[in-house]
Design a protein around this motif. Structure first.
Motif, short mmCIF file in Angstrom:
data_model
loop_
_atom_site.label_atom_id
_atom_site.label_comp_id
_atom_site.label_asym_id
_atom_site.label_seq_id
_atom_site.Cartn_x
_atom_site.Cartn_y
_atom_site.Cartn_z
N TYR A 1 -3.16 2.88 8.07
CA TYR A 1 -4.31 3.55 7.48
C TYR A 1 -5.07 2.64 6.53
N ARG A 2 -5.58 1.56 7.10
CA ARG A 2 -6.30 0.56 6.33
C ARG A 2 -7.75 1.00 6.06
N GLN A 3 -8.31 0.44 5.01
CA GLN A 3 -9.72 0.59 4.72
C GLN A 3 -10.49 -0.47 5.50
N PHE A 4 -11.67 -0.14 6.01
CA PHE A 4 -12.47 -1.12 6.73
C PHE A 4 -13.94 -0.97 6.36
N HIS A 5 -14.69 -2.06 6.56
CA HIS A 5 -16.13 -2.07 6.38
C HIS A 5 -16.76 -2.42 7.73
N ALA A 6 -17.85 -1.74 8.08
CA ALA A 6 -18.51 -2.02 9.35
C ALA A 6 -19.96 -1.57 9.28
N ASP A 7 -20.79 -2.23 10.07
CA ASP A 7 -22.19 -1.85 10.25
C ASP A 7 -22.39 -1.45 11.70
N LEU A 8 -22.99 -0.28 11.90
CA LEU A 8 -23.16 0.25 13.24
C LEU A 8 -24.63 0.53 13.53
N TRP B 1 -14.53 20.65 -4.11
CA TRP B 1 -13.33 20.24 -4.82
C TRP B 1 -12.18 21.12 -4.35
N GLY B 2 -10.95 20.59 -4.46
CA GLY B 2 -9.81 21.42 -4.10
C GLY B 2 -8.54 20.63 -3.94
N ARG B 3 -7.60 21.22 -3.20
CA ARG B 3 -6.31 20.60 -2.90
C ARG B 3 -6.01 20.83 -1.44
N GLY B 4 -5.29 19.88 -0.85
CA GLY B 4 -4.92 20.01 0.54
C GLY B 4 -3.83 19.04 0.92
N PRO B 5 -3.30 19.14 2.15
CA PRO B 5 -2.25 18.22 2.60
C PRO B 5 -2.71 16.77 2.56
N ALA B 6 -1.84 15.88 2.10
CA ALA B 6 -2.16 14.45 2.05
C ALA B 6 -0.87 13.65 2.11
N LEU B 7 -0.89 12.57 2.86
CA LEU B 7 0.25 11.68 2.96
C LEU B 7 0.43 10.93 1.64
N ASP B 8 1.66 10.92 1.12
CA ASP B 8 1.95 10.22 -0.12
C ASP B 8 1.73 8.72 0.07
N PRO B 9 1.40 7.98 -1.02
CA PRO B 9 1.20 6.53 -0.90
C PRO B 9 2.37 5.78 -0.29
N THR B 10 3.60 6.33 -0.41
CA THR B 10 4.75 5.67 0.24
C THR B 10 4.78 5.93 1.74
N GLN B 11 3.92 6.84 2.22
CA GLN B 11 3.83 7.21 3.64
C GLN B 11 5.15 7.75 4.18
N LEU C 1 2.90 0.54 1.91
CA LEU C 1 2.10 0.83 0.74
C LEU C 1 0.67 0.35 0.96
N GLY C 2 -0.21 0.77 0.06
CA GLY C 2 -1.59 0.31 0.11
C GLY C 2 -2.48 1.12 1.02
N MET C 3 -2.11 2.35 1.36
CA MET C 3 -2.93 3.18 2.22
C MET C 3 -4.32 3.34 1.64
N ALA C 4 -5.34 3.33 2.53
CA ALA C 4 -6.75 3.43 2.16
C ALA C 4 -7.20 2.25 1.32
N THR C 5 -6.59 1.09 1.58
CA THR C 5 -7.02 -0.16 0.96
C THR C 5 -7.07 -1.23 2.04
N ASN C 6 -7.67 -2.37 1.73
CA ASN C 6 -7.72 -3.46 2.69
C ASN C 6 -6.36 -4.12 2.89
N TRP C 7 -5.44 -3.95 1.93
CA TRP C 7 -4.12 -4.59 2.05
C TRP C 7 -3.04 -3.59 2.47
N ALA C 8 -3.45 -2.46 3.02
CA ALA C 8 -2.46 -1.49 3.51
C ALA C 8 -1.53 -2.14 4.52
N GLY C 9 -0.26 -1.79 4.45
CA GLY C 9 0.74 -2.36 5.34
C GLY C 9 1.84 -3.09 4.59
N TYR C 10 1.68 -3.29 3.29
CA TYR C 10 2.71 -3.93 2.48
C TYR C 10 3.96 -3.07 2.45
#
Length: 523
Positions: free
Chosen positions: A507-514, A410-420, A330-339
């Motif tokens: 699929y974690r969220q991350f912050h970075a400066d490049l 805007w629209g709809r498309g394939p996406a992995l459910d939050p339960t992955q 759980l937690g996809m696209a968040t910093n705590w993804a992997g729960y």
């Protein structure tokens, strides 16, 4: 000398003779004088006639056809009408700060990430030309491509990930060669009128959806295209048939927007319609359906020369996502993804919740998650794919000298459910705004500068990535493109990234400066 001149000379001489005879009876014999004057007159008339003949002969040589015509040139063969050109981009990316270094990833650039520096991003070679008044050919190769899966962070559980660089989920490195030649475009424009206002484009080419997608990377300011628009189409291209209508004066305008260094797209029609496979460039079709796309754009030129353009576009179809085994969390696209709560299944392949993928004996009731055998490539009922629809609007003010561009879809498309555990059709939206200023340095001759700022946002499934993970992108870039010479461009960009690592579960969220730099040479 004209005949009148001779006669005037003769009259003057006769008048002088008459005056001399009248004034001095002792002058020479009149008859001999008259004979001398006649001889002089005859000489003058002869010289005048010779001058006329010479002038006439010169006029004939200048205007008449040569006496012996050259043999007509042999018609050119079709391959003699083609031209060769291209460009190469070398990049340097340096991650100067990140909250999780191993998650730094971009689907646009394989050199974005830990322990990576230089990259040949593109090495394009283009062959094109009008082989007849109704047929135009265009073929483009990229000599810096990588086979599918190379330099990816996506892994199959229990296998040796030798094709990938790094997988933060299981902590394994790998290495693989890149810089293979791959076809980007291969199409023919078949015009049905002499002015080429109506034409069909047949083959693999860019899909007429989104200004930035159609804009060549050779002309684009930002190093990468925006996620929200670019996630629609793998490599911006597909195999299909497209119809374009462009009035003759608009064709010249679209051409000049590129030639005059105003960052245009080229001629993709004022009206565009098309049908295409829908799976992306250099990929086979995986269902019986096609995608349908339509676009209308209108550029307007004000009295002061400023040019603006407004567009609307959309497409519809069904897309077949690719999958690989992952450990759901759980937690996809968040910093705590992997729960992973108690009772979650182990590693497996997410199944696709769409017509044709499963036989109905499996369901999505919590606690009854389908396993890895829930579906396969030999899908029952034909594997129709996941609903994939979008609509976008575009507004452009061309840099003369200030420029502004914005797109949103805007629209709809394939996406992995939050339960992955499965992929379904889900809503999406996002876009970008880019501002720039064109400065031509005429005082010191340093060339042309394009300082720019770009902000982008995206919330939705990234359908072309393995397992179509849900993604969140909040990103801004500030940079400058410098063109010291027409054939050389240097771009420096600072990027602030807040995005999902769509290359590897969880699929974690991350912050970075490049800090990013690119050298481009055109040929």
């Amino acid at each position: 000398m004209k005949l009148g001149v001779g006669r005037a000379a003769f009259a003057a001489a006769a008048f002088g003779l008459f005056a001399g005879v009248a004034a001095s009876p002792a002058a020479a014999d009149t008859a001999s004088e008259i004979r001398a004057l006649k001889a002089r007159l005859n000489k003058l008339e002869s010289e005048e006639a010779a001058a006329k003949r010479a002038a006439k002969a010169e006029a004939q040589r200048a205007h008449a056809a040569p006496a012996v015509a050259h043999a007509p040139e042999a018609p050119k063969h079709w391959y003699e009408k083609l031209s060769i050109r291209g460009y190469t981009q070398m990049r340097y990316n340096d991650t100067i700060n990140a909250d999780n270094w191993n998650n730094v990833y971009s689907p646009h650039d394989r050199s974005v990430g830990p322990r990576r520096n230089f990259l040949l991003r593109r090495a394009r070679l283009i062959v094109s030309g009008d082989v007849s008044s109704h047929l135009y050919l265009y073929v483009q190769f990229d000599l810096a491509s990588a086979p599918s899966g190379t330099f990816s962070n996506s892994f199959t559980a229990g296998t040796n990930p030798s094709y990938a660089l790094y997988n933060p989920q299981i902590g394994i490195y790998g290495n693989s060669a890149g810089n293979f030649a791959q076809m980007r475009d291969a199409y023919a424009d078949i015009s049905i009128d002499e002015k080429k206002e109506f034409r069909f484009r047949v083959g693999q080419s860019k899909i007429p959806y989104g200004f930035e997608n159609m804009q060549s990377s050779q002309n684009r300011l930002a190093l990468d295209r925006a996620d929200a628009i670019n996630s629609c189409c793998k490599d911006e291209r597909d195999l299909g048939i497209f119809f374009y209508y462009t009035p003759e004066h608009m064709r010249h305008l679209f051409r000049d927007l590129v030639r005059n260094n105003l960052k245009g797209t080229g001629d993709y029609g004022m009206v565009a319609l098309g049908v295409y496979n829908g799976q992306g460039a250099n990929r086979i079709e995986l269902n019986n359906g096609v995608h349908i796309v339509g676009r209308f754009t209108y550029p307007y030129v004000f009295a002061n020369g400023q040019i603006v353009e407004a567009s609307i576009q959309g497409y519809t179809g069904r897309y077949m996502p690719t999958t690989s085994a992952i450990t759901p969390s759980l937690g996809m696209a968040t910093n705590w993804a992997g729960y992973r709560p108690v009772g979650f299944p182990g590693a497996g392949v997410p199944f696709v919740n769409a017509p044709g993928y499963f036989d109905g004996t499996r369901n999505l009731v919590l606690g009854n998650y389908p396993g890895a055998n829930a579906w396969g490539w030999s899908c029952v009922n034909g594997c129709q794919g996941v609903k994939d629809d979008r609509v976008a609007v575009t507004g452009v003010i061309y840099p003369q000298p200030f420029g502004l561009r914005a797109e949103w879809n805007w629209g709809r498309g394939p996406a992995l459910d939050p339960t992955q555990t499965y992929i379904r059709s889900a809503g999406l939206n996002g876009g970008y705004v880019e501002a720039t200023y064109k400065y031509d340095d005429k005082e010191f001759g340093l060339g042309t500068f394009f300082p720019f700022f770009k902000w982008q946002y995206f919330n939705g499934g990234w359908k072309t990535e393995t397992n179509a993970p849900s993604a969140r992108t909040y990103e801004w870039d500030v940079g400058v493109e410098w063109q010291p010479l027409p054939e050389v461009e240097v771009t420096a960009v600072y990027s602030n990234m807040n995005r999902t690592n769509t290359g590897a579960a969880p699929y974690r969220q991350f912050h970075a400066d490049l800090l990013r730099m690119q050298l481009q040479w055109n040929y």
